[in-house]
Design an enzyme around this catalytic site. Structure first.
Site, PDB file in Angstrom:
ATOM      1  N   ASP A  81     -36.833  -4.011  70.743  1.00  0.00           N
ATOM      2  CA  ASP A  81     -37.551  -4.289  71.988  1.00  0.00           C
ATOM      3  C   ASP A  81     -36.515  -4.573  73.072  1.00  0.00           C
ATOM      4  O   ASP A  81     -36.284  -5.703  73.473  1.00  0.00           O
ATOM      5  CB  ASP A  81     -38.479  -5.488  71.800  1.00  0.00           C
ATOM      6  CG  ASP A  81     -39.489  -5.640  72.932  1.00  0.00           C
ATOM      7  OD1 ASP A  81     -39.448  -4.841  73.882  1.00  0.00           O
ATOM      8  OD2 ASP A  81     -40.323  -6.565  72.856  1.00  0.00           O
ATOM      9  N   THR A 102     -30.488  -5.316  73.279  1.00  0.00           N
ATOM     10  CA  THR A 102     -29.477  -6.016  74.062  1.00  0.00           C
ATOM     11  C   THR A 102     -29.631  -5.689  75.553  1.00  0.00           C
ATOM     12  O   THR A 102     -29.868  -4.556  75.944  1.00  0.00           O
ATOM     13  CB  THR A 102     -28.075  -5.663  73.566  1.00  0.00           C
ATOM     14  OG1 THR A 102     -27.919  -6.183  72.254  1.00  0.00           O
ATOM     15  CG2 THR A 102     -26.974  -6.209  74.449  1.00  0.00           C
ATOM     16  N   ASN A 127     -27.080   5.129  65.084  1.00  0.00           N
ATOM     17  CA  ASN A 127     -27.413   5.128  66.512  1.00  0.00           C
ATOM     18  C   ASN A 127     -26.171   4.899  67.351  1.00  0.00           C
ATOM     19  O   ASN A 127     -25.246   4.202  66.944  1.00  0.00           O
ATOM     20  CB  ASN A 127     -28.490   4.066  66.814  1.00  0.00           C
ATOM     21  CG  ASN A 127     -27.907   2.741  67.265  1.00  0.00           C
ATOM     22  OD1 ASN A 127     -27.540   2.570  68.422  1.00  0.00           O
ATOM     23  ND2 ASN A 127     -27.797   1.803  66.316  1.00  0.00           N
ATOM     24  N   MET A 129     -26.814   4.271  70.898  1.00  0.00           N
ATOM     25  CA  MET A 129     -27.630   4.085  72.093  1.00  0.00           C
ATOM     26  C   MET A 129     -26.805   3.676  73.310  1.00  0.00           C
ATOM     27  O   MET A 129     -27.018   4.152  74.415  1.00  0.00           O
ATOM     28  CB  MET A 129     -28.710   3.037  71.836  1.00  0.00           C
ATOM     29  CG  MET A 129     -29.671   3.390  70.703  1.00  0.00           C
ATOM     30  SD  MET A 129     -30.743   4.777  71.072  1.00  0.00           S
ATOM     31  CE  MET A 129     -31.914   4.012  72.164  1.00  0.00           C
ATOM     32  N   PHE A 131     -26.499   0.403  74.633  1.00  0.00           N
ATOM     33  CA  PHE A 131     -27.117  -0.657  75.443  1.00  0.00           C
ATOM     34  C   PHE A 131     -27.934  -0.090  76.605  1.00  0.00           C
ATOM     35  O   PHE A 131     -27.828  -0.553  77.748  1.00  0.00           O
ATOM     36  CB  PHE A 131     -26.061  -1.622  75.998  1.00  0.00           C
ATOM     37  CG  PHE A 131     -25.356  -2.484  75.001  1.00  0.00           C
ATOM     38  CD1 PHE A 131     -25.842  -2.647  73.706  1.00  0.00           C
ATOM     39  CD2 PHE A 131     -24.189  -3.156  75.360  1.00  0.00           C
ATOM     40  CE1 PHE A 131     -25.173  -3.463  72.795  1.00  0.00           C
ATOM     41  CE2 PHE A 131     -23.527  -3.976  74.459  1.00  0.00           C
ATOM     42  CZ  PHE A 131     -24.014  -4.117  73.172  1.00  0.00           C
ATOM     43  N   SER A 162     -30.528 -10.993  73.314  1.00  0.00           N
ATOM     44  CA  SER A 162     -29.174 -10.520  73.079  1.00  0.00           C
ATOM     45  C   SER A 162     -28.586 -10.005  74.388  1.00  0.00           C
ATOM     46  O   SER A 162     -29.224  -9.225  75.098  1.00  0.00           O
ATOM     47  CB  SER A 162     -29.192  -9.400  72.035  1.00  0.00           C
ATOM     48  OG  SER A 162     -27.909  -8.809  71.889  1.00  0.00           O
ATOM     49  N   ASN A 200     -20.859   0.874  70.091  1.00  0.00           N
ATOM     50  CA  ASN A 200     -21.266   1.954  70.988  1.00  0.00           C
ATOM     51  C   ASN A 200     -20.908   1.752  72.453  1.00  0.00           C
ATOM     52  O   ASN A 200     -21.267   2.560  73.301  1.00  0.00           O
ATOM     53  CB  ASN A 200     -22.778   2.180  70.860  1.00  0.00           C
ATOM     54  CG  ASN A 200     -23.171   2.544  69.446  1.00  0.00           C
ATOM     55  OD1 ASN A 200     -22.466   3.300  68.777  1.00  0.00           O
ATOM     56  ND2 ASN A 200     -24.274   1.991  68.965  1.00  0.00           N
ATOM     57  N   TYR A 378     -34.523  -4.787  61.155  1.00  0.00           N
ATOM     58  CA  TYR A 378     -34.424  -3.688  62.113  1.00  0.00           C
ATOM     59  C   TYR A 378     -34.797  -2.386  61.404  1.00  0.00           C
ATOM     60  O   TYR A 378     -35.944  -1.963  61.435  1.00  0.00           O
ATOM     61  CB  TYR A 378     -33.023  -3.615  62.731  1.00  0.00           C
ATOM     62  CG  TYR A 378     -32.877  -2.484  63.731  1.00  0.00           C
ATOM     63  CD1 TYR A 378     -33.265  -2.646  65.053  1.00  0.00           C
ATOM     64  CD2 TYR A 378     -32.344  -1.256  63.352  1.00  0.00           C
ATOM     65  CE1 TYR A 378     -33.142  -1.614  65.980  1.00  0.00           C
ATOM     66  CE2 TYR A 378     -32.219  -0.213  64.262  1.00  0.00           C
ATOM     67  CZ  TYR A 378     -32.611  -0.393  65.566  1.00  0.00           C
ATOM     68  OH  TYR A 378     -32.495   0.642  66.467  1.00  0.00           O
TER      69      TYR A 378
END
Length: 402
Positions: A81, A102, A127, A129, A131, A162, A200, A378
């Site tokens: 989320d 995050t 992943n 992603m 952030f 986060s 990442n 997760y």
């Protein structure tokens, strides 16, 4: 109390998951976005939220950690989320707390798509992603619109947020970037998790080095304490000064809905606890430095672990995805997460949230046995749905001493 965990598991894995995994051409990120959008709608509707909680919610075993009362010891990990839009839905799915984000100081799109890969044979995800999120100001506005403030119980569970570094911000300016997020989000957070361990964002993991981490944590802990002092002064003076983003005296003090649970006051005394999330790829020596730094700087606890750069444990059918950049989560991380949690718990008195590779209730119990005070889901939630949270809660309750 909710439906039995076995029934929830069967309903999700046999009926819901096959449909979800085939939707949007099987694109994991598009499916995730659809799911969060659906949960955001469920969370905004009180009657639907109450029904969801009746069917899927499970009580679990309560705990008090870092001064926070958790209705159960299983929570939602950061990454699911990201923008806080579904914050009101997670209690109804059996979670005892939810870690949002995050979130970064500035809005950012994240890395180029595709950036999420499902490794079904390995029960894992990769992943990268990066952030992706709307920024701290937007997330704070989302939480304010839902009346979610620290300690007011509007979400039905404690809310962690986060925070991470904005990609375009130089490492030399990282402290101020994190402070921006803390200032905007702390009025809405029961705790803040400092993410310095995602693989990442270029250079982010260097913030786990003792010197950089000490400077960052010292600044965040001091700012949290200063804001608590200012809020207390404002509260004692009625209409006195309040920190930026903090509700005025009396505002946000009541739960937003009849099914909210938890503390009834929006003014919780003391600084917002600061947790630190560490990577599973650190050596024991590096972990020793991190733990000493966290203790010296006044951190409230550790979150172990984040995703891993390692690719051990992949099934043959998934080996073609081993070369994809990003962090690996899920079943291949189970053993390493347990090792790291056990090491951290044995070498610090700070509380530990265990996360990584929890695919079954047994995996969660193993992390508790290793010394975790709380656990987070997760990838296990993506593969197992609300039945996994219910199973963990049920097993944890069964093992509770009378």
């Amino acid at each position: 109390m909710g439906l039995p965990a076995g029934l929830l598991d069967a309903g999700y894995t046999r009926l819901v998951r096959p449909v979800l995994f085939r939707s949007h051409g099987g694109d994991p990120e598009a499916i995730h976005e659809q799911l969060i959008s659906l949960l955001a709608g469920v969370g905004s509707a009180g009657p639907v939220r109450a029904l969801t909680r009746l069917l899927a919610g499970s009580a679990g075993r309560s705990a008090r950690v870092a001064g926070i009362d958790f209705p159960s010891r299983v929570g939602l990990a950061a990454g699911l989320d990201k923008d806080a839009s579904a914050v009101l839905a997670w209690r109804g799915l059996g979670f005892g707390f939810a870690e949002l984000g995050t979130v970064t100081g500035r809005a950012q799109p994240g890395n180029a798509r595709p950036r999420v890969f499902r490794l079904r044979a390995s029960r894992a995800l990769v992943n990268r992603m990066g952030f992706n999120n709307p920024g701290a100001a937007a997330v704070a506005a989302t939480l304010a619109a839902r009346n979610v403030y620290r300690g007011n119980g509007a979400a039905g569970l404690p809310v962690g947020i986060s925070i991470g570094k904005t990609k375009v911000v130089d490492l030399a300016d990282a402290v101020e970037d994190y402070l921006t997020s803390l200032r905007l989000l702390s009025p809405h957070a029961d705790y803040v998790a400092v993410n310095v361990s995602s693989p990442n964002t270029p250079g982010l993991r260097s913030l786990q080095d003792a010197g950089a981490l000490s400077g960052l944590l010292t600044a965040l802990v001091r700012e949290s304490a200063a804001r608590a002092s200012l809020a207390a002064e404002g509260s004692s003076q009625g209409a006195g000064p309040r920190p930026e983003g903090w509700p005025s005296a009396g505002e946000g003090a009541e739960p937003a809905s009849a099914d909210a649970t938890g503390p009834a006051s929006g003014d919780v005394a003391g600084p917002v606890p600061v947790f630190v999330k560490v990577a599973p790829d650190l050596t024991w020596g590096q972990l020793d430095e991190v733990l000493a730094t966290c203790e010296d700087a006044g951190a409230a606890g550790l979150i172990a672990t984040n995703t891993t750069l390692a690719r051990e444990g992949l099934a043959p059918a998934d080996q073609h995805l081993a070369g994809e950049a990003g962090g690996l989560s899920g079943a291949p991380l189970t053993a390493r997460a347990r090792e790291v949690v056990g090491y951290v718990a044995a070498h610090t008195a700070l509380p530990v949230m265990g996360v990584g590779g929890i695919m079954t209730a047994d995996d969660a119990m193993a992390l508790f046995d290793a010394g975790a005070d709380l656990v987070q889901l997760y990838t296990g939630f993506i593969y197992g749905g609300p039945g996994l949270a219910a199973a963990v809660n049920a097993r944890d309750t069964e093992r509770q001493e009378p």
